[in-house]
Scaffold this motif. Structure first.
Motif, short mmCIF file in Angstrom:
data_model
loop_
_atom_site.label_atom_id
_atom_site.label_comp_id
_atom_site.label_asym_id
_atom_site.label_seq_id
_atom_site.Cartn_x
_atom_site.Cartn_y
_atom_site.Cartn_z
N ASP A 58 0.87 -1.18 0.00
CA ASP A 58 0.00 0.00 0.00
C ASP A 58 0.90 1.22 0.00
O ASP A 58 1.99 1.20 0.59
CB ASP A 58 -0.91 0.00 1.23
CG ASP A 58 -1.95 1.09 1.20
OD1 ASP A 58 -2.43 1.48 2.29
OD2 ASP A 58 -2.30 1.58 0.10
N TYR A 59 0.44 2.29 -0.66
CA TYR A 59 1.24 3.50 -0.79
C TYR A 59 0.39 4.74 -0.56
O TYR A 59 -0.81 4.75 -0.89
CB TYR A 59 1.83 3.60 -2.20
CG TYR A 59 2.75 2.46 -2.59
CD1 TYR A 59 2.24 1.31 -3.20
CD2 TYR A 59 4.12 2.54 -2.37
CE1 TYR A 59 3.06 0.26 -3.55
CE2 TYR A 59 4.95 1.50 -2.73
CZ TYR A 59 4.41 0.36 -3.32
OH TYR A 59 5.25 -0.67 -3.68
N VAL A 60 1.03 5.77 -0.07
CA VAL A 60 0.39 7.07 -0.07
C VAL A 60 0.21 7.49 -1.52
O VAL A 60 1.01 7.13 -2.40
CB VAL A 60 1.23 8.09 0.73
CG1 VAL A 60 2.58 8.36 0.04
CG2 VAL A 60 0.47 9.36 0.98
N ASP A 61 -0.83 8.24 -1.80
CA ASP A 61 -1.14 8.59 -3.20
C ASP A 61 0.04 9.25 -3.90
O ASP A 61 0.30 8.98 -5.08
CB ASP A 61 -2.37 9.50 -3.24
CG ASP A 61 -3.66 8.75 -3.00
OD1 ASP A 61 -4.70 9.42 -2.79
OD2 ASP A 61 -3.65 7.51 -3.02
N SER A 62 0.77 10.10 -3.21
CA SER A 62 1.86 10.84 -3.84
C SER A 62 3.03 9.94 -4.24
O SER A 62 3.89 10.35 -5.01
CB SER A 62 2.35 11.94 -2.91
OG SER A 62 2.84 11.40 -1.70
N ALA A 63 3.07 8.73 -3.70
CA ALA A 63 4.16 7.80 -4.00
C ALA A 63 3.78 6.76 -5.06
O ALA A 63 4.67 6.10 -5.61
CB ALA A 63 4.60 7.09 -2.73
N LYS A 64 2.51 6.60 -5.32
CA LYS A 64 2.07 5.58 -6.27
C LYS A 64 2.65 5.84 -7.65
O LYS A 64 2.61 6.96 -8.15
CB LYS A 64 0.54 5.54 -6.31
CG LYS A 64 -0.09 4.98 -5.04
CD LYS A 64 -1.60 4.99 -5.11
CE LYS A 64 -2.20 4.45 -3.81
NZ LYS A 64 -3.69 4.51 -3.82
N GLY A 65 3.19 4.80 -8.24
CA GLY A 65 3.79 4.91 -9.56
C GLY A 65 5.23 5.37 -9.55
O GLY A 65 5.91 5.31 -10.59
N ARG A 66 5.72 5.84 -8.40
CA ARG A 66 7.11 6.29 -8.31
C ARG A 66 7.93 5.47 -7.32
O ARG A 66 9.12 5.24 -7.53
CB ARG A 66 7.15 7.77 -7.87
CG ARG A 66 6.45 8.72 -8.81
CD ARG A 66 6.73 10.18 -8.42
NE ARG A 66 6.25 10.49 -7.07
CZ ARG A 66 7.03 11.02 -6.12
NH1 ARG A 66 8.30 11.28 -6.36
NH2 ARG A 66 6.52 11.31 -4.93
#
Length: 125
Positions: A58-66
């Motif tokens: 699971d990721y914070v939205d700002s980290a998703k894809g990066r």
């Protein structure tokens, strides 16, 4: 369990870093492992979490894809691969361990009983 985070540093925007967190003292594979970050004057922020098996993340939205969190239970280590870094990613990054299992609270810092010492990540513009 004792946690030792490493891999931070200074990088230009758009660059990459890989953080590592080595665990010792107890059975590493029993723990949900998380990464959090904190900047001065702000609360510690959830970044990413991985289940004991590695099947759930699971990721914070700002980290998703990066960012990508992973773990190697044979090496007692959890990683955070950070790509396309931005100046707003600048913070002290902490790894943490929770024996509470994978549930709806794994984004909450209070469920983590064990914390590493933090590693500084600085992203220049």
């Amino acid at each position: 369990v004792q946690l030792q985070a490493s891999g931070g540093g200074l990088v230009q925007a758009g660059g990459s870093l890989r953080l590592s967190c080595a665990a010792s003292g107890r059975t590493f594979s029993n723990y949900v492992m998380g990464w959090f970050r904190q900047v001065p004057g702000k609360e510690r922020e959830f970044v990413a979490v991985i289940s004991w098996s590695g099947r759930n993340t699971d990721y914070v939205d700002s980290a998703k894809g990066r960012f990508t969190i992973s773990r190697d239970n044979a090496k007692n280590t959890v990683y955070l691969q950070m790509n396309s870094l931005k100046p707003e990613d600048t913070a002290v990054y902490y790894c943490a361990a929770s024996a509470g299992g994978w549930n709806a609270r794994t984004r909450i810092s209070d469920v983590y009983a064990y914390w590493g010492q933090g590693t500084q990540v600085t992203v220049s513009s």
